[in-house]
Write an enzyme that holds these catalytic residues in place. Structure first.
Site, mmCIF file in Angstrom:
data_model
loop_
_atom_site.group_PDB
_atom_site.id
_atom_site.type_symbol
_atom_site.label_atom_id
_atom_site.label_comp_id
_atom_site.label_asym_id
_atom_site.label_seq_id
_atom_site.Cartn_x
_atom_site.Cartn_y
_atom_site.Cartn_z
ATOM 1 C CG ASP A 101 5.247 0.226 5.933
ATOM 2 O OD1 ASP A 101 6.106 0.023 6.804
ATOM 3 O OD2 ASP A 101 4.317 -0.564 5.700
ATOM 4 C CB SER A 133 -0.942 0.000 1.206
ATOM 5 O OG SER A 133 -0.219 0.025 2.426
#
Length: 369
Positions: free
Chosen positions: A164, A120
Site C-alpha cells: 500500500d 491509511s
C-alpha cells in the site's frame, strides 16, 4: 505551510497472499488524501481531521498519543486515525533529526476509511512528505515509501505489507513481493469501484487467513494459487502497450478472468461478505470484464474493469452498494500541492507585475512596440 497529497489504491491481484511472501499488483487510483502541515514554535501537535468517514475532529497533544485524546467520535476510529498520524509525525521527526518539532496538521481525504482503498497509507505517505518538507528535508519517493511502511508496520502490530505505502508513494502500477518493490508499466485501466459503506477489520481478517493456512494444507495452497494468478497477470501487463489510450479488449478480458479467479479464492479464504459478493456479481452481470474485492475484505470496496458506464450504473442500483465511481489509474504518486490561497496570491502578484512600471518607462510583460 506545506501541502502534500498521495493516492489511494486498488489491488488488481494479490491481497492477503502478499502477507506470506507471494507477489501482489496494486494500482494507484485518483482518490487522494491531502495533508497540510505548518511548523509550530513548540513541540505540540494539533491535528484537524476531515472526511475520514468520521464527523471530523480536532485534537492537540504533546509528545505522542499514548493517552487517547478525549473527542466525541467512536474510540476505535480515533485511535486508528491518530495512530497513523502519530506514526507519520515520528517518522518525519526522525528523518529531519528534529525530535521536538511541533506541527499543526490538517488531514482531508476523499478515500473511504478502512474500505480497502489504502486510506491509511495515503495519509501516512502524504503526512511524512509534508512534515519533512516543512522542516526543510525532501525525501526521495523510495525512502518515503520505506518510512511510511515502518509507520504502518508499527500501527498494525507487524501485519502491514509494503504494497500500500509503496504504491501510494510511487503511483501507477507496482509489483510487491516481500521486500522487493518495483514499478511496472501499465496502460490506463478502466477501474470502476463499488463501496458498501462499511469497513472490514483488517487485523481479524488477516488473522483468520493465517489460522486457516496453518490448519489446512489446502488453504495454504489457495494462498499460493493467488500468487500464481498474480504472476500470470503480471505477464499480461508486461506484454501490453503502456502508452495505449484504450487497452485492447483481449487484455481487459484476460485480466478480468484472473480478477474473477482471485475473488473466488479470497471468498474461499473467508474474507468476502454478502455485500461485496453482491457488488461483484452485479458488476459482472452488467458486462464488466472482471470484478473482485479489494483490500482486506469483510466489507468496503470491490474493483471492476469496464470502460463503459454500465457497471457504474448497475452498482448504484445494487442493494448494499452506497456509492459507485470511476477511478482512473493515478500515474503520479505523492506530490506537493499548491495551496488555494497561494495560487490566488501568485495570480494577484502576476497582475500587479503586469500593471507595474519596470523603471524604464515600459510596462513589464506588455508589448511596448
Amino acid at each position: 505551510m506545506t501541502v502534500s497529497s498521495a493516492p489511494g489504491k486498488v489491488y488488481l491481484f494479490g491481497e492477503h497472499a502478499v502477507v506470506y511472501g507471494e507477489p501482489a499488483v496494486p494500482c494507484a487510483v485518483e482518490r487522494r488524501a491531502t495533508v497540510t502541515v505548518s511548523a509550530r514554535d513548540d513541540d505540540h501537535v494539533r491535528v484537524r481531521a476531515e472526511d475520514l468517514s468520521l464527523n471530523g475532529f480536532t485534537v492537540e497533544y504533546r509528545g505522542s498519543t499514548g493517552d487517547r485524546p478525549d473527542v466525541d467520535v467512536p474510540a476505535p476510529l480515533v485511535e486508528a486515525a491518530m495512530g497513523y498520524i502519530d506514526a507519520a509525525v515520528d517518522q518525519a521527526r526522525a528523518a529531519a533529526d528534529a525530535p521536538d518539532a511541533g506541527f499543526d496538521i490538517t488531514v482531508e481525504s476523499d478515500i473511504p476509511l478502512g474500505a480497502g482503498l489504502g486510506s491509511s497509507a495515503a495519509v501516512v505517505v502524504a503526512g511524512i512528505d509534508a512534515a519533512t518538507r516543512e522542516l526543510g528535508v525532501e525525501l526521495e519517493p523510495r525512502e518515503l515509501a520505506e518510512r511510511a511502511y515502518q509507520a504502518e508496520h508499527e500501527v498494525q502490530d507487524g501485519q502491514a505489507s509494503r504494497a500500500d505505502t509503496f504504491c501510494s508513494a510511487m503511483g501507477g502500477a507496482v509489483r510487491v513481493e516481500g521486500d522487493d518493490c518495483r514499478t511496472i508499466d501499465a496502460p490506463p485501466l478502466p477501474f470502476v469501484i463499488g463501496f458498501d459503506g462499511g469497513a472490514g477489520d483488517t487485523g481479524a481478517l488477516v488473522s483468520g487467513v493465517r489460522a486457516l493456512r496453518e490448519e489446512y494444507d489446502f488453504a495454504a495452497d489457495t494462498v499460493s494459487t493467488v500468487g500464481d494468478i498474480v504472476r500470470r497477470g503480471e505477464e499480461l501487463l508486461a506484454e501490453a502497450d503502456p502508452d495505449a489510450d484504450d487497452p485492447p479488449e483481449e487484455l481487459l478480458s484476460e485480466l478480468g478472468r484472473f480478477m474473477d479467479f482471485n475473488h473466488g479464492l479470497l471468498e474461499a479464504l473467508g474474507v468476502s461478505s454478502r455485500s461485496l459478493d453482491s457488488m461483484v456479481w452485479a458488476a459482472r452481470e452488467a458486462g464488466a470484464y472482471g470484478a473482485k474485492l479489494t483490500g482486506a475484505g469483510g466489507g468496503g470496496c470491490i474493483v471492476s474493469l469496464d470502460p463503459t458506464p454500465e457497471t457504474q450504473t448497475a452498482l448504484r442500483f445494487t442493494p448494499g452498494c452506497e456509492d459507485a465511481f470511476r477511478a482512473e489509474l493515478a500515474t503520479e504518486g505523492v506530490r506537493v500541492e499548491v495551496p488555494p490561497d497561494a495560487d490566488a496570491d501568485a495570480e494577484g502578484e502576476g497582475e500587479r507585475e503586469r500593471d507595474s512600471d519596470d523603471g524604464n518607462g515600459t510596462e513589464t510583460g506588455a508589448d511596448s512596440s
